[in-house]
Design an enzyme around this catalytic site. Sequence first.
Site, PDB file in Angstrom:
ATOM      1  N   MET A  98     104.354  58.035  12.383  1.00 33.03           N
ATOM      2  CA  MET A  98     105.608  58.903  10.733  1.00 33.03           C
ATOM      3  C   MET A  98     106.263  59.683  11.967  1.00 33.03           C
ATOM      4  O   MET A  98     107.038  60.848  11.637  1.00 33.03           O
ATOM      5  CB  MET A  98     104.507  59.156  10.421  1.00 33.03           C
ATOM      6  CG  MET A  98     103.697  58.366   9.258  1.00 33.03           C
ATOM      7  SD  MET A  98     103.683  59.098   7.550  1.00 33.03           S
ATOM      8  CE  MET A  98     102.357  60.838   7.746  1.00 33.03           C
ATOM      9  N   GLY A  99     106.168  59.046  13.861  1.00 31.59           N
ATOM     10  CA  GLY A  99     107.069  60.751  13.733  1.00 31.59           C
ATOM     11  C   GLY A  99     106.532  61.664  14.597  1.00 31.59           C
ATOM     12  O   GLY A  99     105.193  61.764  13.971  1.00 31.59           O
ATOM     13  N   ASN A 100     107.723  62.788  14.826  1.00 30.36           N
ATOM     14  CA  ASN A 100     106.921  63.781  15.202  1.00 30.36           C
ATOM     15  C   ASN A 100     105.712  63.361  16.562  1.00 30.36           C
ATOM     16  O   ASN A 100     104.737  64.300  16.179  1.00 30.36           O
ATOM     17  CB  ASN A 100     106.618  64.859  14.023  1.00 30.36           C
ATOM     18  CG  ASN A 100     106.421  66.351  14.607  1.00 30.36           C
ATOM     19  OD1 ASN A 100     105.167  67.044  13.922  1.00 30.36           O
ATOM     20  ND2 ASN A 100     107.403  66.863  14.969  1.00 30.36           N
ATOM     21  N   GLU A 108     100.835  64.354  22.277  1.00 29.45           N
ATOM     22  CA  GLU A 108     100.564  64.079  23.123  1.00 29.45           C
ATOM     23  C   GLU A 108      99.093  63.173  22.763  1.00 29.45           C
ATOM     24  O   GLU A 108      99.238  61.988  22.905  1.00 29.45           O
ATOM     25  CB  GLU A 108      99.441  65.356  24.085  1.00 29.45           C
ATOM     26  CG  GLU A 108     100.479  65.770  24.610  1.00 29.45           C
ATOM     27  CD  GLU A 108     101.123  65.069  26.080  1.00 29.45           C
ATOM     28  OE1 GLU A 108     100.349  63.949  26.503  1.00 29.45           O
ATOM     29  OE2 GLU A 108     102.501  65.791  26.443  1.00 29.45           O
ATOM     30  N   GLY A 109      98.947  63.768  21.944  1.00 31.45           N
ATOM     31  CA  GLY A 109      97.941  62.416  20.759  1.00 31.45           C
ATOM     32  C   GLY A 109      98.434  60.743  20.490  1.00 31.45           C
ATOM     33  O   GLY A 109      97.883  59.366  21.368  1.00 31.45           O
ATOM     34  N   HIS A 110     100.096  60.871  20.342  1.00 31.32           N
ATOM     35  CA  HIS A 110     100.493  60.001  19.727  1.00 31.32           C
ATOM     36  C   HIS A 110     101.060  58.544  21.288  1.00 31.32           C
ATOM     37  O   HIS A 110     101.173  57.280  21.633  1.00 31.32           O
ATOM     38  CB  HIS A 110     102.004  59.171  19.108  1.00 31.32           C
ATOM     39  CG  HIS A 110     101.672  60.491  18.035  1.00 31.32           C
ATOM     40  ND1 HIS A 110     102.553  61.548  17.578  1.00 31.32           N
ATOM     41  CD2 HIS A 110     101.550  60.012  16.818  1.00 31.32           C
ATOM     42  CE1 HIS A 110     101.989  61.707  16.374  1.00 31.32           C
ATOM     43  NE2 HIS A 110     101.501  60.854  15.486  1.00 31.32           N
ATOM     44  N   ASP A 113      92.126  59.427  12.939  1.00 28.72           N
ATOM     45  CA  ASP A 113      91.972  59.178  11.015  1.00 28.72           C
ATOM     46  C   ASP A 113      91.096  57.904  10.796  1.00 28.72           C
ATOM     47  O   ASP A 113      91.320  56.784  10.678  1.00 28.72           O
ATOM     48  CB  ASP A 113      93.637  58.720  10.888  1.00 28.72           C
ATOM     49  CG  ASP A 113      94.359  60.187  10.757  1.00 28.72           C
ATOM     50  OD1 ASP A 113      94.612  61.109  10.079  1.00 28.72           O
ATOM     51  OD2 ASP A 113      94.866  59.693  12.368  1.00 28.72           O
ATOM     52  N   SER A 117      99.826  66.331  14.190  1.00 31.53           N
ATOM     53  CA  SER A 117     101.632  67.189  13.715  1.00 31.53           C
ATOM     54  C   SER A 117     101.660  68.022  12.096  1.00 31.53           C
ATOM     55  O   SER A 117     101.745  68.907  12.233  1.00 31.53           O
ATOM     56  CB  SER A 117     102.303  65.912  12.765  1.00 31.53           C
ATOM     57  OG  SER A 117     102.393  64.824  13.453  1.00 31.53           O
TER      58      SER A 117
HETATM   59  O1  PAF Z   1      98.531  57.340  10.689  1.00 32.58           O
HETATM   60  C1  PAF Z   1      99.321  57.955   9.999  1.00 32.58           C
HETATM   61  O2  PAF Z   1     100.543  58.445  11.231  1.00 32.58           O
HETATM   62  C2  PAF Z   1     100.296  56.609   9.379  1.00 32.58           C
HETATM   63  O3  PAF Z   1      99.435  56.399   8.676  1.00 32.58           O
HETATM   64  C3  PAF Z   1     100.381  55.161   9.462  1.00 32.58           C
HETATM   65  C4  PAF Z   1      99.889  53.994  10.025  1.00 32.58           C
HETATM   66  C5  PAF Z   1     101.346  55.664  10.252  1.00 32.58           C
HETATM   67  C6  PAF Z   1     101.135  54.306   8.205  1.00 32.58           C
HETATM   68  O4  PAF Z   1     102.051  55.170   7.612  1.00 32.58           O
END
Ligand code: PAF
Length: 278
Positions: free
Chosen positions: A26-28, A31-33, A147, A183
Site C-alpha cells: 500500500m506504499g509508504n 526497510e521491511g518492504h 501480517d 508504516s
Molecule cells: O499488506 C498489505 O500491505 C496489504 O494488505 C496488501 C497485501 C498490499 C493488500 O492491499
Amino acid sequence: MKIIHTIQELREWRKTVSNVAFVPTMGNLHEGHLALVKRAKQEAQYVVVSIFVNRLQFGQGEDFDKYPRTLEQDAVKLRDAEVAVIFAPDERELYPNVAQNYQVEPPHLQNELCGAFRPNHFRGVATVVTKLFNIVQPDVACFGKKDYQQLTIIQGMVADLNSPIRIIPVDTGRAADGLALSSRNQYLSEAERTEAPRLYRVLRDMVAKVASGNHDYVAHERAARQELETHGWVVDYVEIREQGSLKVARLGDKQLVALAAARLGGTRLIDNIEFDAA
Ligand code: PAF
C-alpha cells in the site's frame, strides 16, 4: 523502471516478459518492504511492486484517509532497488464500478484474531490480492510474516483455488530495539515509540516460558495481556496458535506462533513469533 497506472499497459508489458515476482504493497515503503523486494529479486528476473491503498480492507473509523500516500519517495526507493515496474492504479482503475460485486470470501479464520476486530478486512485483502494476481500474473509473490494472518489466508486461497503462484513468506524486519517495522510506527509519539517494543518482548517471554517446558498457554496469554494493559495498551488479543492452520494451540502441537495485536494511543500494532513447542 516503469511506473504504470493502467491495467491495459500492465498487461501489454506483461506479454513481453516471463519470470515475474510480485510484491503487493500500500506504499509508504520502509526497510521491511525493501526486504520483500530483495527477496523477490532472488526469485525472478523481473519484480513488480504494486502500490494501492485498498479502501475495501479498511473499516469505518480506520486510517484509510490519513494513510500516507508517498508515491514519489516510494519510486526513488524502488528505482534504487532495481524494480522493473511499479503498478500504481487509482481507485477508478481497480474498482470502476465502485461496488465490487464479486468478492473473495475467506473461510472462518477471517473472523478470528485481527478479523474479530476488523470486520470484512480479510475479504477486502483477499479480493484486492486476487485482482492484482489476475492483472500481474506473477510466478511468485512475496508477503511479510508480520501480517501473519494475512499470509495464512493468502496461502490458503492460492492452494484452494489452484492459483499457479508460489507464495514466499518473508521474515519480519525489526528496528534495533525489536519493534516490527510498519508504516503505522510513524503515528507513534516519542513516548509511545519508546514503549512500543514491549509488544515483541511479551511475545518473546511467552515463547521462553514454553521453551522452558511450561505449556499452560492460556496462563501465558493472560500474563502477557496483563503486562501490556499495565503499561497503557488496549489489547485486542494475545494468543498462541498452531502455525499454518492458525487453530487454537493444543498440547502436542509442534509448530506454534504467538500473535498479538494491541493499541498504543491511537495506533494499532501487530506482531508475532513462530516457534517450536519444546
Ligand atoms: O499488506 C498489505 O500491505 C496489504 O494488505 C496488501 C497485501 C498490499 C493488500 O492491499
